[in-house]
Scaffold this active site. Structure first.
Site: not given
Ligand code: A2P
Length: 294
Positions: A46, A51, A76, A107
């Protein structure tokens, strides 16, 4: 019921129950973590555009040597990309260096500007419609779509108009944030739950919790294994323990079958020790309909 090793999405796709989480996994660490996890049996990774580690995650995928079609990859759509859905998908495909994404999540139901403010002139429901469009037009590139950080209130609004029922709702889930209302709602709609921050994130008090430790001792495992197993013991749940440490990555894949009484005991923790590792207010959109965030 024995703990699951995989769940079936509403698309028919199989999603392995335990995936490697990469929120807060830093560049320089995450490529190795992904490669190590995949070489040691993980088949679910994931990540997220937000990120800022998709490129390294993609490098880890390649370095592992595990064929792409044997790994379930989730990423996401970042909040500042909500007005640019097709371009954001292409950017994630390119960074991950993959021909397709198994699951793409909105997200947060929280459009934001590039300078980190709430974009109040834009409606996340239009983002969902654009995600549906790319999924329906290009299922070979985007196998499934879903959401993340959606409360019951927001899911109800989405499902009133959705052409595609989200395959997954990824939310914070652990004994100090059990979100029983969202869980029950998603289960009633055939939406798989994915638990993020299952350990309670960094320096979590849950790892020292007495009830968690007592159950861990009974099974001869670490407290983390009990916190991860909690989700694997529930129907329609997957779980994303994050680690960049080899021995923890290995350890966290160990799942035990819990009794109903043990699950109840873990759920009681929230009555006296509630917390969220990630409060939705950071988006500038308030509590996003979560009853404990009002
Ligand atoms: P690290 O990545 O340095 O190994 P969550 O999955 O709830 O987000 O929690 C992630 C945090 O828990 C990270 O700080 C991670 O550290 C740590 N962690 C991961 N696995 C374990 C474990 N088995 N025991 C203790 N801490 C762990």
């Amino acid at each position: 019921m024995p703990a699951s090793t995989s769940v079936t999405l509403n698309t028919g796709a199989i999603m392995p129950t335990v995936g490697l989480g990469t929120w807060k996994s830093k560049p320089g660490q995450v490529e190795h973590a992904v490669e190590f996890a995949l070489k040691n049996g993980y088949r679910h990774i994931d990540t997220a555009a937000g990120y800022a580690n998709e490129t390294e995650v993609g490098q880890g995928l390649k370095a592992s040597g595990v064929p792409r079609d044997q790994v379930f990859v989730t990423t996401k759509l970042d909040n500042p990309d909500q007005r640019h859905v097709p371009e954001a998908l292409e950017a994630s495909l390119s960074k991950l260096d993959t021909p397709y994404i198994d699951l793409w999540l909105m997200h947060w139901p929280a459009p934001m500007t590039r300078d980190g403010k709430a974009d109040k002139d834009y409606d996340w429901l239009d983002t969902w419609k654009a995600m549906e469009d790319v999924h329906l037009a290009h299922p070979e590139k985007l196998k499934a779509i879903g959401v993340s950080n959606f409360s019951v209130e927001y899911l109800e609004r989405l499902l009133k108009v959705a052409r595609v029922v989200p395959a997954v709702n990824q939310i914070e889930l652990h004994p100090s944030c059990p979100q029983h209302d969202v869980v029950a709602y998603c289960q009633s709609k055939g939406i798989v739950l994915t638990a993020y921050s299952p350990l309670g994130s960094d320096n979590s008090p849950l790892l020292k919790n007495t009830a968690v430790n007592k159950i861990a001792e009974k099974y001869g495992v670490q407290p983390a294994n009990i916190l991860i197993s909690l989700h694997a013991n529930k129907p329609g749940h997957t779980v994303l323990p994050k680690s960049v440490t080899n021995e923890r990555i290995l350890n966290n894949a160990k799942i035990v079958d819990l009794t109903d009484a043990e699950i109840d005991e873990l759920h009681k923790i929230d009555e006296t020790h509630h917390f969220r590792a990630c409060h939705p207010a950071w988006t500038g959109w308030g509590g996003l309909g979560f009853p404990d965030c009002k």
